[in-house]
Design a protein around this motif. Structure first.
Motif, PDB file in Angstrom:
ATOM      1  N   UNK A   1       0.882  -1.209  -0.005  1.00 22.16           N
ATOM      2  CA  UNK A   1      -0.154  -0.047  -0.086  1.00 22.16           C
ATOM      3  C   UNK A   1       0.857   1.343   0.038  1.00 22.16           C
ATOM      4  N   UNK A   2       2.139   1.092  -0.526  1.00 19.13           N
ATOM      5  CA  UNK A   2       2.881   2.245  -0.704  1.00 19.13           C
ATOM      6  C   UNK A   2       2.690   3.163  -1.671  1.00 19.13           C
ATOM      7  N   UNK A   3       2.684   4.474  -1.757  1.00 19.87           N
ATOM      8  CA  UNK A   3       2.179   5.244  -2.798  1.00 19.87           C
ATOM      9  C   UNK A   3       3.592   5.578  -3.785  1.00 19.87           C
ATOM     10  N   UNK A   4       4.728   5.044  -3.197  1.00 18.68           N
ATOM     11  CA  UNK A   4       5.974   5.243  -4.179  1.00 18.68           C
ATOM     12  C   UNK A   4       6.691   6.391  -3.722  1.00 18.68           C
ATOM     13  N   UNK A   5       6.063   7.276  -2.862  1.00 14.01           N
ATOM     14  CA  UNK A   5       6.927   8.410  -2.430  1.00 14.01           C
ATOM     15  C   UNK A   5       7.835   7.975  -1.321  1.00 14.01           C
ATOM     16  N   UNK A   6       7.911   7.243  -0.810  1.00 11.01           N
ATOM     17  CA  UNK A   6       8.657   6.462   0.183  1.00 11.01           C
ATOM     18  C   UNK A   6       9.279   5.322  -0.288  1.00 11.01           C
ATOM     19  N   UNK A   7      10.510   5.084  -0.776  1.00 11.51           N
ATOM     20  CA  UNK A   7      10.898   4.106  -1.382  1.00 11.51           C
ATOM     21  C   UNK A   7      11.487   2.899  -0.340  1.00 11.51           C
ATOM     22  N   UNK A   8      11.886   3.399   0.862  1.00 14.85           N
ATOM     23  CA  UNK A   8      11.792   2.339   1.969  1.00 14.85           C
ATOM     24  C   UNK A   8      11.058   2.529   3.183  1.00 14.85           C
ATOM     25  N   UNK A   9      10.002   2.214   3.158  1.00 14.78           N
ATOM     26  CA  UNK A   9       9.006   2.582   3.961  1.00 14.78           C
ATOM     27  C   UNK A   9       8.880   1.132   5.020  1.00 14.78           C
ATOM     28  N   UNK A  10       9.935   0.738   5.382  1.00 16.19           N
ATOM     29  CA  UNK A  10       9.798  -0.273   6.433  1.00 16.19           C
ATOM     30  C   UNK A  10      11.056  -0.146   7.276  1.00 16.19           C
ATOM     31  N   UNK A  11      11.040  -0.613   8.456  1.00 18.20           N
ATOM     32  CA  UNK A  11      12.135  -0.622   9.440  1.00 18.20           C
ATOM     33  C   UNK A  11      13.103  -1.712   9.027  1.00 18.20           C
ATOM     34  N   UNK A  12      12.687  -2.740   8.360  1.00 15.81           N
ATOM     35  CA  UNK A  12      13.355  -3.699   7.893  1.00 15.81           C
ATOM     36  C   UNK A  12      14.171  -3.349   6.686  1.00 15.81           C
ATOM     37  N   UNK A  13      14.073  -2.478   6.153  1.00 15.76           N
ATOM     38  CA  UNK A  13      14.937  -2.013   4.842  1.00 15.76           C
ATOM     39  C   UNK A  13      15.632  -0.980   4.931  1.00 15.76           C
ATOM     40  N   UNK A  14      15.559  -0.415   6.092  1.00 14.24           N
ATOM     41  CA  UNK A  14      16.505   1.014   6.430  1.00 14.24           C
ATOM     42  C   UNK A  14      17.322   0.606   7.672  1.00 14.24           C
ATOM     43  N   UNK A  15      18.638   0.908   7.296  1.00 18.18           N
ATOM     44  CA  UNK A  15      19.546   0.499   8.598  1.00 18.18           C
ATOM     45  C   UNK A  15      20.062   1.909   9.041  1.00 18.18           C
ATOM     46  N   UNK A  16      20.516   1.781  10.199  1.00 17.67           N
ATOM     47  CA  UNK A  16      20.823   3.108  11.051  1.00 17.67           C
ATOM     48  C   UNK A  16      19.893   3.864  11.788  1.00 17.67           C
ATOM     49  N   UNK A  17      18.685   3.402  11.935  1.00 15.87           N
ATOM     50  CA  UNK A  17      17.778   4.195  12.685  1.00 15.87           C
ATOM     51  C   UNK A  17      18.243   4.314  14.019  1.00 15.87           C
ATOM     52  N   UNK A  18      18.209   5.438  14.835  1.00 18.73           N
ATOM     53  CA  UNK A  18      19.014   5.539  16.323  1.00 18.73           C
ATOM     54  C   UNK A  18      18.058   4.896  17.048  1.00 18.73           C
ATOM     55  N   UNK A  19      18.318   4.557  18.302  1.00 20.07           N
ATOM     56  CA  UNK A  19      17.461   4.030  19.354  1.00 20.07           C
ATOM     57  C   UNK A  19      16.394   5.134  20.176  1.00 20.07           C
ATOM     58  N   UNK A  20      16.562   6.171  19.844  1.00 22.36           N
ATOM     59  CA  UNK A  20      15.557   7.271  20.102  1.00 22.36           C
ATOM     60  C   UNK A  20      14.245   7.152  19.214  1.00 22.36           C
ATOM     61  N   UNK A  21      14.658   6.637  17.996  1.00 20.42           N
ATOM     62  CA  UNK A  21      13.405   6.461  17.087  1.00 20.42           C
ATOM     63  C   UNK A  21      13.103   4.709  17.033  1.00 20.42           C
ATOM     64  N   UNK A  22      13.831   4.173  17.190  1.00 24.07           N
ATOM     65  CA  UNK A  22      13.977   2.493  17.381  1.00 24.07           C
ATOM     66  C   UNK A  22      14.473   1.797  18.167  1.00 24.07           C
ATOM     67  N   UNK A  23      13.916   1.876  19.397  1.00 18.96           N
ATOM     68  CA  UNK A  23      14.654   0.865  20.312  1.00 18.96           C
ATOM     69  C   UNK A  23      14.540  -0.666  20.310  1.00 18.96           C
ATOM     70  N   UNK A  24      15.008  -0.974  19.255  1.00 20.40           N
ATOM     71  CA  UNK A  24      14.643  -2.500  18.957  1.00 20.40           C
ATOM     72  C   UNK A  24      16.112  -3.005  17.934  1.00 20.40           C
ATOM     73  N   UNK A  25      16.470  -4.184  18.209  1.00 23.13           N
ATOM     74  CA  UNK A  25      17.532  -4.891  17.457  1.00 23.13           C
ATOM     75  C   UNK A  25      16.817  -5.549  16.433  1.00 23.13           C
ATOM     76  N   UNK A  26      16.854  -5.008  15.057  1.00 19.89           N
ATOM     77  CA  UNK A  26      16.761  -5.775  13.773  1.00 19.89           C
ATOM     78  C   UNK A  26      17.722  -6.786  13.208  1.00 19.89           C
TER      79      UNK A  26
ATOM     80  N   UNK B   1      11.739 -12.577   5.171  1.00 20.56           N
ATOM     81  CA  UNK B   1      10.397 -12.896   5.628  1.00 20.56           C
ATOM     82  C   UNK B   1      10.080 -13.655   6.841  1.00 20.56           C
ATOM     83  N   UNK B   2      10.951 -14.454   7.434  1.00 18.12           N
ATOM     84  CA  UNK B   2      10.610 -14.791   8.616  1.00 18.12           C
ATOM     85  C   UNK B   2      10.737 -13.917   9.616  1.00 18.12           C
ATOM     86  N   UNK B   3      11.597 -12.715   9.524  1.00 15.69           N
ATOM     87  CA  UNK B   3      11.733 -11.815  10.583  1.00 15.69           C
ATOM     88  C   UNK B   3      10.326 -10.842  10.693  1.00 15.69           C
ATOM     89  N   UNK B   4       9.966 -10.640   9.424  1.00 17.27           N
ATOM     90  CA  UNK B   4       8.682  -9.840   9.451  1.00 17.27           C
ATOM     91  C   UNK B   4       7.614 -10.563   9.974  1.00 17.27           C
TER      92      UNK B   4
END
Length: 616
Positions: free
Chosen positions: A309-334, A342-345
């Motif tokens: 359901x991505x409109x194309x404006x955000x090419x990487x609209x998933x936390x699994x496809x974007x590396x480097x998110x800081x802990x204050x935004x994503x306090x999770x080890x991916x 697929x199994x991780x998702x």
């Protein structure tokens, strides 16, 4: 008519002490008359004497005890504070005021935590809160904003001590109270409770440790099991803006927090090539992630931000496809690799249980209630990102507080856009500019604009305005002044090139266009910008270039700061400006060839668009 036998409610006096209220005139007269006949009555009633004027000695003593207790606690005189608190509690048994009971029982909790330390049992804390609740009377007699105050204190104390079970039970009890749905603060605290409960139930390999989140200091907030819990909202730097301006010339190639410095890459390499390569590497994973989400069911009714359901404006609209998110935004080890994406998702989506849904629900209510609890914004967006609902997070940020965007909202929008749509330079620049306009002291937003300017994505004239806005609110660092001097040099050279193009013909009307005065950019002379720059230049004479400041900087021996400020000053006030002349002599005496060469380059190409009489 039936006689009204209703007893007066105990919580009628909200903030005052009952002994301070004057008696009716008749009772007062009888009290004085009785005190004259039987002087011992004064001690019983708390009168000072028969000329009692309405305020009792007992009330005065209580007031002094409150002040004394506050003073002793402030100076950590725990033994004396315990004695003062004991006397105060005994002397205010019938006190039902909110402020008085809050002062007493918060002091009791502080003393208990200091005296017993780690041995303090949760039951002792619960006992104090139960007594506190009894003293303030029935909740239905209080105003809505005071009704849940003690219960919220109980929940927050349990969370701070890591007692998730008691906090959870207290939150469930609070949800049953009348008018809970319309109270923003109560929904905020309950939402945070569900956040902690949900996060503490995650597998340990997914949770962050203190070492993982080091370097990402949070301001005006506390961390409870790695989930953001605000204490009090204030428009200060966001967590990723806690650093100084030393990174103004080195930073990430594509995002704010992938921990790669520019120096690690080839300086001649186009940064856009790196970004293109990264996007190509994730294209296959994008397709796999889309298929896995389309095939998987929607557990618990949670709508994720999938690529389907991505409109194309955000090419990487998933936390699994974007590396480097800081802990204050994503306090999770991916997972770092995309081999078993697929199994991780699928595993991640199974973690979004009822506690997660309740956390998002109550935080959303806290934000959409009138008036809203703005403190819920950061944890709400954080929970949406933890649930991989990136699109929903961006939509919420775009619709909340449209009339007056807060600095925190702008920073969250900029951070998400930087990580999930880093190629949208126009929007990114707009966000960083808006942040600087609301908070000119923000070093991080300025450094982002500088990096974008160095990559060719931000024009020089706009950067000069932002640098000047930052220097209006701060004294600036070496990097800030160096960047300003470089931008002023670039603008004057561009203006000179433009004039030389005009002179390329043989038209005699164009003779004399190569004069230095024609190289002054229009930014500093025309319209409103010219007017503001003339005011700024006069102000900066005292703010940045006063003789006292010059002598202090020479004495400190910081030649870099002197040189960079002098280079910028030569473009503004001319090469004969006193600050410039003195700095040039100082650098020449120190025999610093590099700085002297840098300074001479700017002096020989300086414009001096602001002439100052008596200062050169």
């Amino acid at each position: 008519m039936a006689k009204n036998n209703k007893k007066p409610r105990k919580g009628k006096e909200l903030e005052g002490h009952s002994a301070a209220n004057p008696l009716p005139e008749v009772k007062r007269f009888k009290a004085i008359q009785q005190a004259a006949q039987f002087p011992s009555t004064c001690l019983v009633r708390g009168f000072g004497n028969i000329q009692w004027g309405g305020e009792s000695l007992r009330y005065e003593h209580r007031t002094r005890l409150f002040r004394l207790l506050s003073h002793l606690l402030m100076h950590h005189n725990w033994a004396e504070a315990s004695g003062a608190l004991s006397v105060l509690i005994q002397g205010t048994i019938k006190d039902h005021s909110l402020s008085g009971n809050r002062a007493k029982y918060t002091a009791a909790l502080e003393l208990l935590s200091v005296i017993e330390g780690e041995n303090l049992r949760s039951r002792r804390i619960q006992d104090i809160y139960e007594v506190w609740m009894k003293k303030i009377g029935l909740l239905r007699y209080w105003h809505t904003k005071h009704r849940f105050s003690v219960q919220l204190e109980v929940i927050l104390t349990c969370l701070q001590r890591g007692n998730m079970r008691d906090a959870y039970q207290a939150a469930l009890g609070l949800k049953k109270e009348c008018d809970f749905d319309g109270d923003a603060v109560a929904n905020l605290v309950v939402g945070l409770t569900f956040c902690q409960v949900w996060y503490s139930g995650l597998p340990e390999e997914l949770q962050l440790t203190a070492l993982d989140s080091s370097g990402f200091g949070l301001q005006s907030e506390i961390l409870i099991d790695k989930i953001h819990m605000p204490i009090e909202y204030s428009e200060v730097d966001s967590p990723h803006e806690a650093g100084d301006n030393s990174n103004i010339h080195c930073g990430s190639i594509s995002s704010v927090a992938n921990d790669k410095e520019v120096g690690e890459c080839d300086s001649n390499k186009n940064p856009m090539d790196t970004e293109t390569k990264e996007k190509k590497e994730t294209s296959c994973s994008s397709y796999e992630l889309q298929n896995s989400r389309e095939e998987s069911a929607e557990p618990n009714g949670i709508s994720g931000s999938s690529f389907s359901d991505c409109s194309g404006d955000l090419p990487q609209a998933s936390i699994f496809l974007t590396q480097g998110l800081p802990p204050w935004l994503l306090p999770l080890k991916l997972p770092i690799s995309h081999e078993n994406l697929e199994d991780a998702v699928r595993m991640h989506r199974n973690l979004l249980n009822e506690d997660y849904k309740n956390a998002v629900k109550h935080l959303r209510v806290a934000l959409h209630t009138t008036p809203p609890a703005i403190e819920a914004l950061h944890p709400f967006i954080q929970m949406l990102i933890l649930g991989d609902q990136v699109h929903e997070a961006l939509d919420e940020l775009g619709t909340l507080f449209q009339n007056s965007e807060t600095v925190l909202q702008l920073r969250l929008q900029a951070s998400l856009l930087e990580h999930f749509d880093s190629g949208n330079y126009v929007k990114l620049c707009t966000y960083f500019e808006d942040i600087l306009k609301k908070d000119p002291t923000c070093n991080d937003s300025l450094s982002r604009l500088v990096l974008m300017h160095q990559r060719g994505d931000y024009d020089t004239q706009s950067l000069v305005e932002m640098l000047a806005l930052h220097l209006d609110a701060s004294y600036g660092t070496c990097d800030t002044w160096q960047e300003l001097a470089s931008c002023l040099l670039k603008l004057s050279q561009c203006e000179g090139d433009r004039e030389s193009v005009c002179n390329s013909g043989n038209d005699s009307d164009n003779r004399g266009c190569l004069d230095d005065s024609n190289r002054v950019p229009e930014l500093f002379t025309c319209g409103e910008s010219g007017k503001s720059w003339r005011l700024r230049c006069r102000w900066w004479l005292n703010r940045h270039f006063h003789d006292r400041i010059l002598m202090s900087e020479i004495a400190s021996g910081d030649l870099k700061l002197l040189s960079f400020k002098a280079a910028a000053a030569s473009h503004i006030y001319g090469r004969q400006f006193k600050y410039v002349v003195k700095t040039t002599k100082t650098v020449e005496k120190q025999d610093d060839v590099e700085l002297y060469s840098f300074l001479q380059t700017h002096l020989l190409n300086s414009v001096g668009f602001c002439t100052v009489k008596g200062r050169s």
